[in-house]
Design an enzyme around this catalytic site. Structure first.
Site, PDB file in Angstrom:
ATOM      1  N   CYS A  88      -2.973  56.447 -35.096  1.00  0.00           N
ATOM      2  CA  CYS A  88      -2.549  57.815 -35.400  1.00  0.00           C
ATOM      3  C   CYS A  88      -2.292  58.595 -34.107  1.00  0.00           C
ATOM      4  CB  CYS A  88      -3.585  58.493 -36.296  1.00  0.00           C
ATOM      5  SG  CYS A  88      -2.978  60.003 -37.090  1.00  0.00           S
TER       6      CYS A  88
ATOM      7  N   HIS B  44      -3.711  54.760 -40.645  1.00  0.00           N
ATOM      8  CA  HIS B  44      -5.134  54.478 -40.441  1.00  0.00           C
ATOM      9  C   HIS B  44      -5.514  53.158 -41.128  1.00  0.00           C
ATOM     10  CE1 HIS B  44      -6.543  58.273 -38.592  1.00  0.00           C
ATOM     11  NE2 HIS B  44      -5.493  58.781 -39.211  1.00  0.00           N
TER      12      HIS B  44
ATOM     13  N   GLU C 223      -8.000  51.285 -40.682  1.00  0.00           N
ATOM     14  CA  GLU C 223      -9.438  51.138 -40.916  1.00  0.00           C
ATOM     15  C   GLU C 223      -9.830  51.516 -42.336  1.00  0.00           C
ATOM     16  OE1 GLU C 223      -9.068  55.341 -39.084  1.00  0.00           O
ATOM     17  OE2 GLU C 223      -8.017  53.414 -39.048  1.00  0.00           O
TER      18      GLU C 223
END
EC number: 6.3.4.2
Length: 543
Positions: free
Chosen positions: A381, A515, A517
């Site tokens: 990001c 993102h 994750e």
């Protein structure tokens, strides 16, 4: 029939209700049941989207673009079930909805009150969309006794009467502190916490007692006697070395068996916990170790990067190594100029997301160090935006390259995104408008360039990833930056929004606008983190 399990907490906060709830859901899943998880947060914010990371920790983004509590990340990682906007509700959202109804005249001129209007709205949130599930686990944030929690507890009390006790269960998480001077666990805090719950009309059917040691049988019987539960329903929530051991630990304590017994369901058979056993073994018995430096802005509160830390752990599981995390505040590089000293032992460098100018130059320094020293790098990001700015300044002859987030600039490599598409609808953000919910939020598709490193990592050229950002890399600079060797290897389907950049000639340099994750699971590590840690392993061996 859908069964509801309500999880409350007492004595102190941060006992791990979210992990406990997720572990119970995983146990029920392992027995073949279909589960859904929900979180009720008693704060007045409509959602955590505008809250400081230091106040709230990570904001977890769902596929449908909801900004939610970080516990929903635990829910997804333990169960693999994707959460939605309906799975996290706050007092602020409830009040906002009720007041909006009152303004529309939905209450026909009646006096709007906490009971029944607020509690009815809470009950609707709990039960809506749950018909297809065997179990719905509902975690209530905060601590019993807090004034903010009272409407939620009252709604639960009413739901138990509405649905029947055979369809609902209350689990209360408490603390059993050990006093070294006395040489014993103290049960009084648990007794008082349960009494507080009983005072609002709720009798828990199970107590989950957080402790650093097993509960002696005599203490278990004492707790059961004073708290009006079965001794078998007093479950020790023992400290463990990894949260992924919780399902196994709770099963060994009989938690899932007791839940099924309460609901008059078969509980003699054993759940299949083999995948949890494999995960725990991989964590406890690594074959090597790598060190990852995370250069962030909110490292004073590590909950700000909860999903990131877990995703790196998952990457370690995929590569059979322990991942040691070195958390570095990016402003440290700006103040001390000690970047070489701090990063010399890193096998890989990661620059995560964030907002604002503070610490940005330190992140740019970290990007430059990784690029110049050929160290594996992952930017996420804001980290991708800093990677592009570093390329523009160092390689493309644009020393004034910057982001409009930091102020006016002659070279806006990163600019405010005021229009983007969701499906067939164009969404717009007005300058000066509310900040809440105005970013590019949720899961969006992207196309990867065939033959690129990132396409090789994913094993495909079409992906769908979750986003949370208001600024975007300016695609008008794409051709100029690609002449330096930086490759724009992922774009939105219309080719307008850059999603991934990489240096093909670097050992491993990938930066993404989304993102990743948020989609990583311990039993299904995200390919970017698996690849990133694999590159770190190679770097460690090279050293």
């Amino acid at each position: 029939m859908t069964r509801f399990v309500f999880i409350t907490g007492g004595v102190v906060s941060s006992l791990g209700k979210g992990i406990a709830s997720a572990a119970l859901a995983a146990l029920l899943q392992a027995r073949g049941y279909k589960v859904r998880m929900r979180k009720l947060d008693p704060y007045l914010n409509v959602d955590p989207g505008t809250m400081s990371p230091y106040q709230h920790g990570e904001v977890f983004i769902t596929d449908d673009g909801a900004e939610t509590d970080l516990d929903l990340g635990h829910y997804e990682r333990f169960t693999g079930v994707h959460a939605s906007r309906a799975d996290n509700t706050t007092t602020g959202r409830i009040y906002s909805d009720v007041i909006a109804r009152e303004r529309r005249g939905d209450y026909l001129g009646g006096t709007v009150q906490v009971i029944p209007h607020i509690t009815d709205a809470i009950k609707d949130v709990v039960v809506t969309g749950t018909d297809d599930y065997d179990f719905v686990l509902v975690e209530i944030g905060g601590t019993v006794g807090d004034i903010e929690s009272l409407p939620f507890l009252e709604a639960i009390r009413q739901l138990r009467n509405d649905l029947g006790h055979a369809q609902t269960m209350c689990v209360h998480l408490t603390l059993l502190p050990y006093i070294p001077a006395a040489g014993e666990l103290k049960t009084k805090p648990t007794q008082h916490s349960v009494k507080e719950l009983q005072n609002v009309g709720i009798q828990p059917q199970m107590l989950l007692c957080r402790s650093d040691r097993p509960i002696p049988d005599n203490e278990r019987r004492k707790i059961a006697n004073f708290c009006n539960v079965r001794p078998e329903a007093v479950i020790a929530a023992l400290d463990v070395d990894t949260i992924y051991a919780c399902p196994i630990s709770y099963h060994n304590e009989g938690m899932d068996q007791e839940v099924l017994r309460y609901f008059d369901l078969p509980y003699d058979s054993k759940p299949d916990l083999s995948r949890w056993e494999k995960i725990v073994h991989a964590i406890r018995e690594p074959e090597g170790e790598v060190r990852v430096a995370i250069v962030g802005k909110y490292t004073a509160l590590l909950d700000s990067y909860k999903s990131l830390a877990e995703a790196l752990l998952h990457g370690g599981i995929a590569n059979h190594v322990k991942v040691k995390l070195d958390w570095i505040e990016s402003e440290e590089f700006e103040k001390n100029g000690n970047i070489a000293e701090r990063l010399k032992d890193a096998d890989a460098i990661l620059v995560p997301g964030g907002f604002g100018e503070r610490g940005a130059e330190g992140k740019i320094q970290a990007v430059r160090y990784a690029r110049e020293h050929n160290i594996p790098f992952l930017g996420i990001c804001f980290g991708m935006q800093m990677a592009v700015i570093e390329c523009a300044r160092s390689l493309a002859g644009l020393p004034k390259a910057s982001s409009t987030e930091f102020g006016p600039t002659d070279e806006p490599l990163v600019g405010l995104m005021t229009e983007w598409a969701r499906g067939s609808e164009m969404l717009r953000r007005r300058e000066g408008g509310d900040l809440g919910g105005t970013m590019r939020l949720g899961a969006y598709p992207a196309k990867l360039v065939p033959g690129s490193r990132v396409a090789e990592i994913y094993g495909r050229t079409e992906i769908r990833e979750r986003h949370r950002h208001r600024w975007e890399v300016n695609a008008h600079y794409k051709d100029r930056l690609e002449k330096t060797g930086l490759r724009f290897s992922g774009l939105s389907p219309d080719g307008v929004l850059p999603e991934v950049v990489e240096y093909p000639d670097h050992a491993w340099f990938v930066a993404v606008q989304y993102h990743p994750e948020l989609l990583s699971k311990p039993f299904d590590p995200h390919p970017l983190f698996a690849g990133f840690i694999a590159a770190a392993v190679k770097e460690a061996h090279r050293k």
